[in-house]
Design an enzyme around this catalytic site. Structure first.
Site, PDB file in Angstrom:
ATOM      1  N   ASP A  49       0.814  -0.986   0.073  1.00  0.00           N
ATOM      2  CA  ASP A  49      -0.078  -0.189  -0.111  1.00  0.00           C
ATOM      3  C   ASP A  49       0.849   1.021   0.006  1.00  0.00           C
ATOM      4  OD1 ASP A  49      -2.271   1.667   0.188  1.00  0.00           O
ATOM      5  OD2 ASP A  49      -2.946   0.830   1.897  1.00  0.00           O
ATOM      6  N   SER A  50       0.595   2.172  -0.457  1.00  0.00           N
ATOM      7  CA  SER A  50       1.166   3.614  -0.769  1.00  0.00           C
ATOM      8  C   SER A  50       1.817   4.116   0.498  1.00  0.00           C
ATOM      9  CB  SER A  50       0.640   4.453  -1.525  1.00  0.00           C
ATOM     10  OG  SER A  50      -0.363   5.060  -1.035  1.00  0.00           O
ATOM     11  N   GLY A  51       0.931   4.128   1.508  1.00  0.00           N
ATOM     12  CA  GLY A  51       1.021   4.768   2.708  1.00  0.00           C
ATOM     13  C   GLY A  51       0.019   5.872   2.852  1.00  0.00           C
ATOM     14  N   GLY A  52      -0.710   6.220   2.067  1.00  0.00           N
ATOM     15  CA  GLY A  52      -1.533   7.395   2.089  1.00  0.00           C
ATOM     16  C   GLY A  52      -2.467   7.259   3.279  1.00  0.00           C
ATOM     17  N   CYS A  58     -14.328 -26.514  10.960  1.00  0.00           N
ATOM     18  CA  CYS A  58     -13.001 -25.499  10.448  1.00  0.00           C
ATOM     19  C   CYS A  58     -11.808 -26.268  10.455  1.00  0.00           C
ATOM     20  CB  CYS A  58     -12.867 -24.405  11.533  1.00  0.00           C
ATOM     21  SG  CYS A  58     -11.612 -23.330  11.076  1.00  0.00           S
ATOM     22  N   HIS A  99      -6.949 -18.826  13.379  1.00  0.00           N
ATOM     23  CA  HIS A  99      -8.491 -19.253  13.028  1.00  0.00           C
ATOM     24  C   HIS A  99      -8.960 -17.901  12.394  1.00  0.00           C
ATOM     25  CE1 HIS A  99     -12.631 -20.414  13.335  1.00  0.00           C
ATOM     26  NE2 HIS A  99     -12.905 -19.072  13.708  1.00  0.00           N
ATOM     27  N   GLY A 145     -10.712   4.553   0.057  1.00  0.00           N
ATOM     28  CA  GLY A 145     -11.675   5.499   0.756  1.00  0.00           C
ATOM     29  C   GLY A 145     -12.718   4.595   1.803  1.00  0.00           C
ATOM     30  N   CYS A 194      -9.074 -25.072  15.710  1.00  0.00           N
ATOM     31  CA  CYS A 194     -10.291 -26.014  15.904  1.00  0.00           C
ATOM     32  C   CYS A 194      -9.891 -27.389  15.763  1.00  0.00           C
ATOM     33  CB  CYS A 194     -11.140 -25.360  14.661  1.00  0.00           C
ATOM     34  SG  CYS A 194     -11.782 -23.887  14.775  1.00  0.00           S
ATOM     35  N   GLN A 197     -10.583   7.354  -6.015  1.00  0.00           N
ATOM     36  CA  GLN A 197     -11.111   7.796  -4.477  1.00  0.00           C
ATOM     37  C   GLN A 197     -12.593   8.362  -4.967  1.00  0.00           C
ATOM     38  OE1 GLN A 197     -10.311   7.552  -1.808  1.00  0.00           O
ATOM     39  NE2 GLN A 197      -8.187   6.815  -1.496  1.00  0.00           N
ATOM     40  N   CYS A 206      -8.529 -25.415  10.685  1.00  0.00           N
ATOM     41  CA  CYS A 206      -7.589 -24.581  11.171  1.00  0.00           C
ATOM     42  C   CYS A 206      -6.663 -25.326  12.339  1.00  0.00           C
ATOM     43  CB  CYS A 206      -7.810 -23.123  11.518  1.00  0.00           C
ATOM     44  SG  CYS A 206      -8.320 -22.932  12.944  1.00  0.00           S
ATOM     45  N   ASP A 251      -7.922  -6.882   1.208  1.00  0.00           N
ATOM     46  CA  ASP A 251      -7.040  -7.157   2.468  1.00  0.00           C
ATOM     47  C   ASP A 251      -7.713  -6.265   3.591  1.00  0.00           C
ATOM     48  OD1 ASP A 251      -5.338  -4.186   3.572  1.00  0.00           O
ATOM     49  OD2 ASP A 251      -6.153  -4.007   1.401  1.00  0.00           O
ATOM     50  N   ASP A 263      -2.007   8.169  -2.959  1.00  0.00           N
ATOM     51  CA  ASP A 263      -3.320   8.841  -3.006  1.00  0.00           C
ATOM     52  C   ASP A 263      -3.547   9.808  -1.961  1.00  0.00           C
ATOM     53  OD1 ASP A 263      -3.592   6.349  -1.849  1.00  0.00           O
ATOM     54  OD2 ASP A 263      -5.682   6.462  -1.703  1.00  0.00           O
TER      55      ASP A 263
HETATM   56 ZN   LIG Z   1     -10.541 -22.694  13.300  1.00  0.00          ZN
END
Ligand SMILES: [Zn+2]
Length: 369
Positions: free
Chosen positions: A90-93, A303, A334, A217, A308, A190, A305, A265, A143
């Protein structure tokens, strides 16, 4: 140009493959938030094992420490953090414009480090240079994210974002001539919650020689679908689109994918995990709650993971109550797995034409309480 193959379509929703120098990303995909070149409480091995395909680091944080040149010296972001897969920065904006005394001019942004008070300046050019040194596969243009609901403020920030995008493109092209492997640039759309500004920003970004698009945004929750339809009906279909910072609520992932976004993300799944707030198919629960003290069942039966599969709610409750580091690790595994898996399931459902059924079934159960 970044290679992106679309494999299936369902209205604006699509599945595809982004081919990066560090590997392929099957989309839609949830990208892990590795802000400071690490996903908090998780190792990269754990990230791979829980099913993550890509990570996103933050330029602002990495500029402050350890600095882009050190990451370059290590061989680039993927090598430095031992991820060995596709990476974004990410640009950091977003972070810079959250700093209370940031000074914004047409040239760029001046701010003080939140770590030691050192003065920094970030411009479209310096953000591009930093991102090229960090060496992620995919970069975001610098941006100006206005944190305002005022139309004039938003319009001004959007025009500044567009002027900065032209400078980002120029600097990116200059740096691309000197470096290998290839790195790719996304423009950032934006315009806030204003439909006409979103449309104007999408048209401008679409006119630029970029490899894909970030959609940035803050959205009003129930306005996101309409805004994404406006934007993604304008952006060229053959380039990938990343919905920036959305994914705390599973519904955002469904609405994003349904309306043509390919990657997502969000720091929230691991942040909430560290506080004991955990996703289940029946909504989020707080494992610190006393009612879990004697609950010797897994958090989620279905699940796969590490948490679990091996531990009970009573055990995790005990780890949180005694403030053990392992509590944060297991909870983060998880939650990150949960959102990665939801988007994997969305991808499978788009492929076999069952997206609408999956969305209805999932959301009705998740938000039933
Ligand atoms: Zn899990």
């Amino acid at each position: 140009m970044l290679k992106f193959d679309i494999t299936h379509r369902d209205g604006l929703a699509r599945t595809g493959i982004i081919h990066t120098p560090h590997g392929d990303i099957e989309t839609p995909a949830f990208v892990g938030a590795a802000t400071r070149a690490t996903v908090k409480a998780l190792t990269m091995k754990e990230m791979r094992e829980l099913g993550s395909q890509a990570i996103l680091a933050n330029t602002y944080h990495l500029v402050l420490t350890p600095g882009p040149e050190l990451i370059k010296e290590a061989g680039g972001l993927a090598e430095f953090c031992s991820w060995h897969g596709p990476t974004f920065t990410d640009s950091g904006g977003f972070q810079i414009f959250s700093i209370p005394d940031v000074k914004i001019t047409e040239e760029g942004a001046k701010f003080k480090s939140h770590i030691n008070g050192d003065k920094f300046e970030m411009t479209p050019e310096s953000s591009m240079r930093a991102q090229w040194a960090i060496g992620a596969d995919i970069h975001m243009a610098f941006d100006h994210l206005a944190k305002s609901e005022n139309y004039e403020d938003m319009e001004k920030a959007m025009h500044r974002t567009h002027a900065w995008l032209e400078r980002c493109v120029a600097e990116h092209q200059k740096l691309a001539k000197k470096s290998t492997p290839e790195q790719y640039l996304y423009a950032v759309v934006q315009g806030g919650d204003f439909n006409d500004l979103r449309a104007e920003s999408a048209r401008f970004c679409a006119s630029q020689p970029v490899d894909g698009f970030g959609i940035g945004g803050v959205f009003v929750a129930d306005g996101m679908a309409e805004m994404l339809q406006t934007v993604n009906n304008i952006l060229p279909e053959n380039k990938p689109r990343h919905l920036l910072g959305m994914g705390q609520e599973p519904i955002d992932l469904f609405v994003g994918a349904e309306n043509g976004c390919d990657t997502f993300d969000c720091v929230a799944p691991t942040r909430m995990a560290r506080n004991g707030s955990l996703y289940t198919l029946d909504g989020r629960i707080n494992i610190k709650n006393a009612k879990f003290k004697h609950d010797f069942t897994p958090l989620m039966e279905d699940c796969d993971c590490e948490l679990c599969q091996n531990y009970t709610k009573a055990y995790l409750h005990h780890l949180f109550r005694t403030d053990e580091i392992t509590a944060k690790v297991l909870a983060s595994i998880h939650n990150e797995h949960f959102v990665v898996k939801v988007v994997d399931n969305i991808r499978a459902a788009i492929k076999d034409g069952t997206f609408k059924d999956y969305k209805k079934t999932f959301l009705e159960r998740y938000y039933s309480k």
